[in-house]
Design a protein around this motif. Structure first.
Motif, mmCIF file in Angstrom:
data_model
loop_
_atom_site.group_PDB
_atom_site.id
_atom_site.type_symbol
_atom_site.label_atom_id
_atom_site.label_comp_id
_atom_site.label_asym_id
_atom_site.label_seq_id
_atom_site.Cartn_x
_atom_site.Cartn_y
_atom_site.Cartn_z
ATOM 1 N N THR A 94 -35.338 1.011 -15.038
ATOM 2 C CA THR A 94 -35.165 1.821 -13.827
ATOM 3 C C THR A 94 -34.046 2.840 -13.990
ATOM 4 N N HIS A 95 -33.055 2.545 -14.845
ATOM 5 C CA HIS A 95 -31.918 3.433 -15.064
ATOM 6 C C HIS A 95 -31.798 3.707 -16.564
ATOM 7 N N ILE A 96 -31.871 4.970 -16.929
ATOM 8 C CA ILE A 96 -31.768 5.388 -18.332
ATOM 9 C C ILE A 96 -30.633 6.397 -18.455
ATOM 10 N N ASP A 97 -29.704 6.124 -19.353
ATOM 11 C CA ASP A 97 -28.562 7.008 -19.598
ATOM 12 C C ASP A 97 -28.476 7.227 -21.110
ATOM 13 N N VAL A 98 -28.921 8.393 -21.580
ATOM 14 C CA VAL A 98 -28.954 8.680 -23.016
ATOM 15 C C VAL A 98 -28.540 10.130 -23.245
ATOM 16 N N ILE A 149 -31.508 12.650 -10.962
ATOM 17 C CA ILE A 149 -31.182 13.063 -12.324
ATOM 18 C C ILE A 149 -29.697 13.417 -12.360
ATOM 19 N N ASN A 150 -29.016 12.855 -13.321
ATOM 20 C CA ASN A 150 -27.583 13.100 -13.472
ATOM 21 C C ASN A 150 -27.336 13.745 -14.831
ATOM 22 N N ILE A 151 -26.794 14.956 -14.829
ATOM 23 C CA ILE A 151 -26.410 15.633 -16.073
ATOM 24 C C ILE A 151 -24.946 15.308 -16.333
ATOM 25 N N VAL A 152 -24.681 14.544 -17.383
ATOM 26 C CA VAL A 152 -23.324 14.104 -17.703
ATOM 27 C C VAL A 152 -22.733 15.062 -18.722
ATOM 28 N N ASP A 153 -21.795 15.867 -18.289
ATOM 29 C CA ASP A 153 -21.210 16.910 -19.138
ATOM 30 C C ASP A 153 -20.018 16.334 -19.901
ATOM 31 N N GLU A 154 -20.215 16.071 -21.185
ATOM 32 C CA GLU A 154 -19.151 15.505 -22.020
ATOM 33 C C GLU A 154 -18.408 16.564 -22.821
ATOM 34 N N GLY A 209 -31.001 25.153 -5.344
ATOM 35 C CA GLY A 209 -32.053 25.851 -4.609
ATOM 36 C C GLY A 209 -33.460 25.457 -4.983
ATOM 37 N N LEU A 210 -33.609 24.496 -5.891
ATOM 38 C CA LEU A 210 -34.940 24.096 -6.335
ATOM 39 C C LEU A 210 -35.519 22.997 -5.445
ATOM 40 N N ALA A 211 -36.793 23.099 -5.149
ATOM 41 C CA ALA A 211 -37.494 22.051 -4.412
ATOM 42 C C ALA A 211 -38.080 21.081 -5.425
ATOM 43 N N LEU A 212 -37.352 20.014 -5.702
ATOM 44 C CA LEU A 212 -37.706 19.143 -6.814
ATOM 45 C C LEU A 212 -38.360 17.836 -6.381
ATOM 46 N N GLY A 213 -37.931 17.290 -5.273
ATOM 47 C CA GLY A 213 -38.394 15.971 -4.867
ATOM 48 C C GLY A 213 -37.450 14.868 -5.292
ATOM 49 N N PHE A 214 -36.415 15.209 -6.083
ATOM 50 C CA PHE A 214 -35.387 14.244 -6.481
ATOM 51 C C PHE A 214 -34.048 14.967 -6.529
ATOM 52 N N ASP A 215 -32.972 14.200 -6.481
ATOM 53 C CA ASP A 215 -31.628 14.768 -6.483
ATOM 54 C C ASP A 215 -31.191 15.108 -7.905
ATOM 55 N N VAL A 216 -30.346 16.135 -8.021
ATOM 56 C CA VAL A 216 -29.741 16.519 -9.300
ATOM 57 C C VAL A 216 -28.237 16.599 -9.113
ATOM 58 N N GLN A 217 -27.510 15.997 -10.036
ATOM 59 C CA GLN A 217 -26.050 15.978 -9.955
ATOM 60 C C GLN A 217 -25.467 16.269 -11.325
ATOM 61 N N ILE A 218 -24.357 17.008 -11.360
ATOM 62 C CA ILE A 218 -23.640 17.274 -12.608
ATOM 63 C C ILE A 218 -22.298 16.565 -12.532
ATOM 64 N N THR A 219 -22.052 15.659 -13.474
ATOM 65 C CA THR A 219 -20.798 14.902 -13.489
ATOM 66 C C THR A 219 -20.225 14.910 -14.898
#
Length: 475
Positions: free
Chosen positions: A334-338, A416-421, A436-446
């Motif tokens: 259910t949770h993938i972080d790669v 969706i989480n974009i992890v900026d390393e 501004g995108l109509a995606l149907g899911f949340d997007v976050q940059i951390t």
């Protein structure tokens, strides 16, 4: 106050939950009944922090606990948090403050084979001797964390833990330990301090532990110290550095593992001393190792790092084999972080990401790890630090491609989480473009800042509960 003494324990505990830790010592001085209730909160969580400017009050704590051994049973969470001291000599406790007449008999009482070594180190003010004495007397602790300066190969702390696990002398066993964190950074100044393999493996024999977080150096050969342990109780695992073949030996025994974090390292220089160092990332081999927990795994975090702090301008050139495409068959995830590059075949003509993702995925985290490294074949200057415009466009297209198949192909995807390393998105354009995108899911940059602190410690505030002399006997 006499009436308050007859209040049910559950109500008193509920009230004490709202009392600041700094106020608990004063409550202990009110009367004997209130002291017994307050002490369970006062000693439930212990955090000892050790760095160049801060020596933990471990002598005062030990003096109090050894005077009243019943207090050890209140310690449910204990964290030893400190620096790695790789660039100097750590500060040590004042020998004059150590009550040898109390501590030496407590060590002799353990009857372990290394009693003389233990006492000799205590007489020099060695921190390991004090930490070992504290751990030796814990039995009902549920969560234990040690890191960096408290961990050295073939140390007293490691010996004490092994004695508590395998039996030896008269040490109390851990009866309720559920969560163990044994995190160490590589010691360049004293390589012998990195020999912690057997110490870490002993943690897997603890019969009640459900989570282990540990740095495990690759040995020459992998051998369980007391036969294969029963790991049916283990549901969460966080491992650094262990190579594929050795990781497989652990995962093959974890029949109920639900959460796994695994850090893989690429090395710039290979040597005969450590034959397991490699610059070849075999993604098929990684998936084969993970297949041991395919039926139970719900959360996966796979991290890529450059081994032994190689300089950026001297990074290893990785050879990449295979792909993560078979991750699509892990239908309990259910949770993938790669790292994003592991789902891009390390090439500019990457397959659509949805071909890698199982239908079960709910949260997808894609990190920029290795994205700006020469090791990655499709590295371009456009992804370099401080120049993220093209990186923004690329990730926006990737997110839009996932939205195009949502929800028919990925019905449960919600975040969706974009992890900026590597500061690829400093200009903030990606956040603006995705908003501004109509995606149907949340997007976050951390970013990944603070993640190591979370692995090493259970709490961050340091309670000042032993910074005064031993508590006076209340009226």
């Amino acid at each position: 106050m006499a009436r308050f003494a007859h209040v049910p324990t559950e109500i008193i505990d509920r009230i004490l939950c709202f009392i600041p830790r700094s106020g608990l010592p004063n409550l202990c001085l009110v009367n004997q009944s209130l002291r017994q209730s307050a002490e369970r909160f006062l000693y439930s969580t212990i955090i000892l922090h050790w760095d160049y400017s801060d020596i933990p009050p471990i002598i005062l704590l030990l003096r109090t606990l050894l005077q009243r051994p019943e207090l050890f049973t209140y310690v449910h969470t204990i964290t030893f948090l400190g620096d790695d001291f790789d660039d100097g000599t750590p500060p040590l406790p004042d020998i004059a403050e150590i009550p040898f007449e109390q501590f030496i008999p407590a060590i002799e009482k353990t009857q372990v084979p290394y009693t003389k070594l233990w006492i000799d180190r205590l007489k020099t003010g060695n921190m390991e001797a004090l930490v070992g004495l504290l751990i030796a007397n814990l039995s009902r602790t549920r969560r234990l964390a040690l890191n960096h300066g408290f961990i050295n190969g073939c140390s007293l702390v490691g010996k004490v833990i092994q004695s508590k696990v395998f039996g030896g002398g008269q040490l109390l066993a851990f009866e309720q330990l559920e969560d163990v964190r044994y995190i160490k950074e590589f010691d360049y100044s004293f390589p012998e301090n990195n020999s912690t393999f057997t110490d870490v493996l002993s943690l897997f024999y603890l019969p009640t532990v459900t989570h282990i977080s540990a740095w495990i150096p690759n040995p020459t050969t992998f051998s369980w110290p007391a036969g294969e342990p029963n790991l049916d109780h283990l549901t969460s695992l966080d491992i650094d550095w262990l190579c594929e073949s050795f990781m497989a030996k652990i995962l093959a025994l974890t029949r109920n593992l639900k959460s796994l974090s695994w850090t893989w390292e690429c090395y710039s220089e290979l040597d005969d001393v450590d034959p397991w160092k490699t610059s070849t990332l075999d993604l098929d081999a990684i998936i084969a190792v993970l297949s041991h927990v395919k039926r139970t795994l719900e959360r996966l975090q796979f991290l890529l790092e450059i081994g032994e702090a190689s300089l950026i301008d001297d990074e290893p050139k990785m050879t990449v084999l295979g792909s993560f495409s078979n991750l699509v068959h892990f239908n309990r995830l259910t949770h993938i972080d790669v790292p994003f590059v592991t789902l891009a075949d390390f090439g500019p003509d990457a397959l659509p990401l949805e071909r890698y993702l199982p239908d079960s995925v709910e949260v997808l985290s894609l990190s920029t790890g290795m994205l700006v490294h020469d090791a990655v074949k499709w590295y371009t200057n456009d992804f370099d630090r401080g120049n993220g415009d093209d990186a923004d466009d690329y990730f926006v297209q990737m997110i839009q491609s996932l939205a195009a198949v949502y929800p028919t192909r990925l019905p449960r995807l919600r975040h969706i989480n974009i992890v900026d390393e590597h500061c690829c998105f400093q200009n903030g354009n990606l956040a603006t473009l995705t908003k501004g995108l109509a995606l149907g899911f949340d997007v976050q940059i951390t970013d990944r800042c603070g993640w190591f602190d979370q692995r090493e410690s259970f709490e961050y505030q340091t309670p000042a509960v032993w910074e005064q002399d031993s508590l006076e006997e209340p009226s």
